[in-house]
Design a protein around this motif. Structure first.
Motif, PDB file in Angstrom:
ATOM      1  N   ASP A  92     -10.760 -21.502 -51.426  1.00 25.37           N
ATOM      2  CA  ASP A  92      -9.332 -21.237 -51.576  1.00 25.37           C
ATOM      3  C   ASP A  92      -8.982 -20.704 -52.965  1.00 25.37           C
ATOM      4  N   LEU A 156      -0.570 -22.058 -52.196  1.00 28.14           N
ATOM      5  CA  LEU A 156      -1.009 -23.302 -51.580  1.00 28.14           C
ATOM      6  C   LEU A 156       0.161 -24.275 -51.635  1.00 28.14           C
ATOM      7  N   TYR A 274      -8.525 -29.375 -45.468  1.00 32.14           N
ATOM      8  CA  TYR A 274      -9.238 -28.097 -45.493  1.00 32.14           C
ATOM      9  C   TYR A 274      -9.096 -27.324 -44.187  1.00 32.14           C
ATOM     10  N   LEU A 310      -3.635 -27.230 -49.250  1.00 27.37           N
ATOM     11  CA  LEU A 310      -4.445 -26.080 -49.626  1.00 27.37           C
ATOM     12  C   LEU A 310      -3.779 -24.756 -49.261  1.00 27.37           C
ATOM     13  N   ARG A 311      -4.580 -23.696 -49.217  1.00 27.69           N
ATOM     14  CA  ARG A 311      -4.035 -22.334 -49.178  1.00 27.69           C
ATOM     15  C   ARG A 311      -3.393 -22.022 -47.826  1.00 27.69           C
TER      16      ARG A 311
END
Length: 335
Positions: A92, A156, A274, A310-311
């Motif tokens: 990421d 993110l 994730y 996250l992204r």
């Protein structure tokens, strides 16, 4: 490959070492390096390297000052350009591994070495906008003798976790709080609901069979993404991170049937989400979203300080109280 694993080249304050030496520095109790970036941890990069990174001229640049370790830079050399290890589909964001408050000295040593090697450009790739390294590059670009450019390319989401579940619910908008409670009641009325967390390395292989089935059944683009090579990477990553004590696989079972899964990593008092998947048979119960909610609740119960989605800019991240952090693509021209 010989370039990455067998050669150690001394060069004044900089040594060029095998990539696998990351593990040695990570376990050095006397080191003051900041290992803030999940994707730069040795368990992660070892798996990435074995599946995607076996290319010539990938090295670990180690910068010292009078025998004091300042920082590490895992770099790929290509002509007159070096790239900080990055992978748009798998990693990421990246970062350098530097001792606190030693960023300027680290870059002075690294850039001097790169210039003497004929390198004129450093492509940092994606990096968090709040990275101390990015701030240093911008602040000290003149004294470092370089030109730094960066532009936002992605985002993110993350949040600081409160101490209790009720405090978390209070972070949600009134509408979202009502919807979350309604969905939880609907799920509970569907039958026996159980949250399982797989962490042990011995249980990961079978658990990843279920993960793959749920991931592929989720959406067509996810099935396309999960090629044989990517599947092998995910399986090896799960085993490697479990071995390091960093894996948490959250399974939501409905009437003893796995309905949703979230692959998370537990590092530095942060839970990182994730990837995930769910069974379309249970989509009317919002099992994918609720499994994420359960993982947040579990993170709070464990006393973790942050939760990172996250992204990606999916709307649910904002709805669940995530705050955006821009990811910049950064490039350094060495004058």
């Amino acid at each position: 490959m010989k370039d990455a694993f067998d050669v150690v080249t001394p060069a004044g304050p900089v040594t060029i070492e095998p990539l696998q030496h990351l593990q040695r520095y990570w376990h050095d109790a006397g080191s003051t390096l900041k290992w803030d970036c999940l994707f730069m941890l040795p368990p992660w990069l070892a798996v990435w390297w074995s599946h995607f990174g076996e290319i010539p001229k990938t090295h670990l640049y180690v910068v010292r000052q009078r025998d004091v370790l300042l920082g590490l830079a895992p770099l790929v050399v290509s002509g007159d350009t070096v790239y900080l290890i990055n992978d748009v589909d798998i990693i990421d964001y990246s970062d350098f591994i530097v001792a606190p408050s030693r960023e300027r000295e680290f870059f002075l040593g690294l850039f001097d070495h790169l210039r003497r090697e004929g390198i004129g450009r450093l492509d940092v790739g994606r990096i968090r906008e709040d990275s101390t390294v990015l701030s240093c590059l911008r602040t000290y670009s003149t004294s470092l003798g370089c030109h730094v450019s960066s532009e936002p390319v992605d985002v993110l989401y993350e949040m600081d976790l409160p101490k209790t579940w009720e405090e978390y619910l209070d972070l949600l908008s009134g509408k979202e709080r009502h919807e979350t409670r309604r969905k939880l009641r609907r799920l509970e009325s569907a039958g026996h609901v159980k949250l399982r967390i797989i962490e042990d390395e011995t249980d990961v292989s079978v658990a990843m069979d279920t993960f793959m089935a749920l991931f592929r059944s989720n959406r067509a683009e996810k099935a396309t993404f999960m090629t044989a090579t990517v599947e092998s990477f995910f399986r090896s990553l799960a085993v490697g991170m479990a071995s390091a004590g960093l894996l948490k696989l959250f399974f939501l079972d409905v009437n003893d049937i796995p309905a949703a899964v979230a692959m998370c990593f537990d590092y530095n008092s942060t839970i990182y989400l994730y990837n995930n998947g769910y069974h379309r048979r249970f989509s009317h119960l919002s099992v994918g979203l609720l499994n994420t909610v359960f993982s947040i609740r579990e993170s709070i119960m464990l006393g973790r300080k942050k939760y990172s989605f996250l992204r990606g800019s999916e709307r649910y991240k904002d709805r669940l109280a995530g705050h955006p952090v821009k990811l910049h693509h950064c490039e350094v021209i060495l004058k």
